[in-house]
Structure formats: C-alpha cells, structure tokens
Design a protein around this motif. Structure first.
Motif, PDB file in Angstrom:
ATOM      1  N   GLU A 159     110.719  -1.753  93.062  1.00 33.09           N
ATOM      2  CA  GLU A 159     111.140  -3.034  93.618  1.00 33.09           C
ATOM      3  C   GLU A 159     110.380  -4.175  92.944  1.00 33.09           C
ATOM      4  O   GLU A 159     109.281  -4.534  93.366  1.00 33.09           O
ATOM      5  CB  GLU A 159     110.895  -3.063  95.137  1.00 33.09           C
ATOM      6  CG  GLU A 159     111.736  -2.070  95.903  1.00 33.09           C
ATOM      7  CD  GLU A 159     111.542  -2.175  97.401  1.00 33.09           C
ATOM      8  OE1 GLU A 159     111.440  -3.313  97.915  1.00 33.09           O
ATOM      9  OE2 GLU A 159     111.495  -1.136  98.070  1.00 33.09           O
ATOM     10  N   HIS A 173     114.803  -4.727  99.936  1.00 36.51           N
ATOM     11  CA  HIS A 173     113.882  -3.646 100.304  1.00 36.51           C
ATOM     12  C   HIS A 173     114.499  -2.722 101.358  1.00 36.51           C
ATOM     13  O   HIS A 173     114.458  -1.499 101.225  1.00 36.51           O
ATOM     14  CB  HIS A 173     112.567  -4.244 100.812  1.00 36.51           C
ATOM     15  CG  HIS A 173     111.682  -3.264 101.482  1.00 36.51           C
ATOM     16  ND1 HIS A 173     111.043  -2.252 100.801  1.00 36.51           N
ATOM     17  CD2 HIS A 173     111.336  -3.126 102.791  1.00 36.51           C
ATOM     18  CE1 HIS A 173     110.337  -1.544 101.666  1.00 36.51           C
ATOM     19  NE2 HIS A 173     110.495  -2.045 102.884  1.00 36.51           N
ATOM     20  N   VAL A 177     108.198   2.064  96.539  1.00 39.96           N
ATOM     21  CA  VAL A 177     108.412   0.614  96.623  1.00 39.96           C
ATOM     22  C   VAL A 177     107.761  -0.074  95.431  1.00 39.96           C
ATOM     23  O   VAL A 177     108.389  -0.893  94.746  1.00 39.96           O
ATOM     24  CB  VAL A 177     107.856   0.048  97.959  1.00 39.96           C
ATOM     25  CG1 VAL A 177     107.846  -1.479  97.938  1.00 39.96           C
ATOM     26  CG2 VAL A 177     108.674   0.569  99.131  1.00 39.96           C
ATOM     27  N   ASN A 193     108.896  -6.974  95.042  1.00 39.19           N
ATOM     28  CA  ASN A 193     107.795  -6.663  95.951  1.00 39.19           C
ATOM     29  C   ASN A 193     106.477  -6.878  95.221  1.00 39.19           C
ATOM     30  O   ASN A 193     106.273  -6.357  94.140  1.00 39.19           O
ATOM     31  CB  ASN A 193     107.898  -5.213  96.438  1.00 39.19           C
ATOM     32  CG  ASN A 193     106.704  -4.848  97.286  1.00 39.19           C
ATOM     33  OD1 ASN A 193     105.707  -4.370  96.762  1.00 39.19           O
ATOM     34  ND2 ASN A 193     106.800  -5.093  98.570  1.00 39.19           N
ATOM     35  N   TYR A 220     106.687 -10.156  99.528  1.00 39.55           N
ATOM     36  CA  TYR A 220     107.911 -10.206  98.733  1.00 39.55           C
ATOM     37  C   TYR A 220     108.062 -11.566  98.070  1.00 39.55           C
ATOM     38  O   TYR A 220     107.693 -12.585  98.640  1.00 39.55           O
ATOM     39  CB  TYR A 220     109.136  -9.924  99.617  1.00 39.55           C
ATOM     40  CG  TYR A 220     109.073  -8.551 100.229  1.00 39.55           C
ATOM     41  CD1 TYR A 220     109.574  -7.448  99.550  1.00 39.55           C
ATOM     42  CD2 TYR A 220     108.479  -8.350 101.467  1.00 39.55           C
ATOM     43  CE1 TYR A 220     109.481  -6.176 100.094  1.00 39.55           C
ATOM     44  CE2 TYR A 220     108.384  -7.079 102.015  1.00 39.55           C
ATOM     45  CZ  TYR A 220     108.882  -6.001 101.319  1.00 39.55           C
ATOM     46  OH  TYR A 220     108.787  -4.742 101.850  1.00 39.55           O
TER      47      TYR A 220
END
Length: 94
Positions: free
Chosen positions: A33, A64, A29, A36, A55
């Motif tokens: 991302e 996500h 993650v 994030n 987020y």
C-alpha cells in the motif's frame, strides 16, 4: 494526512495468535500500500493492543479497507478478537 488509532480487544489467552495474524497483515500493508505511511502494532504493559496507522489521504485510507490482504486477515482476527476494534480517526496537523 489521515491517522487512525485502532484499539483491539483480544480474547484472553489469544495474544500470541493475535500477534501472528496482526504482524502478517502489517507486513502486507507496508509492502503493498504505497499510500500507507505507518502501520504498526503496539501494546501497553498490560497487553492492550493498538494499531497505529497513517495514510497519505482519504483515498489511501479507503483503499486500505478494500485490499485482498485486509479481507484475507478477517477470519484470523475473528478467531482471536472479543469484539470490534475501537477506531479513532484523526487529521494530521502539519
């Protein structure tokens, strides 16, 4: 910003296996991302696990759940969790 506190229910004796799956997902993650801002695993003294998530916006939160790494982690979590996570959704006050 959007935040989530996810309380996870780990099967007795499966803590180490859960941590391996969870920490691998957290690394994916954070690496993949950009929306994030925080994705970390925490636990209480009595081994109650939580994911703390932050987020940028609703779109980042929605993205996500659709990522390949999130989908790939599913079977690993299914093998160690005793039920669905309890999710608390929050709006960050800035």
């Amino acid at each position: 910003m959007k935040a989530i506190i996810a309380k996870l229910f780990v099967q007795d004796g499966k803590g180490a296996e859960f941590e391996k799956v969870a920490l691998e997902l957290a690394a994916q993650v954070r690496a993949n991302e950009p929306g994030n801002k925080l994705y970390t695993l925490a636990k209480t003294a009595d081994d109650q696990y939580y994911f703390l998530e932050l987020y940028e916006d609703d779109a980042a939160l929605a993205a996500h759940g659709q990522t390949d790494h999130m989908k790939a982690a599913g079977p690993g979590f299914a093998a160690v969790l005793s039920g669905r996570p309890e999710l608390t959704f929050l709006d960050v006050v800035e």
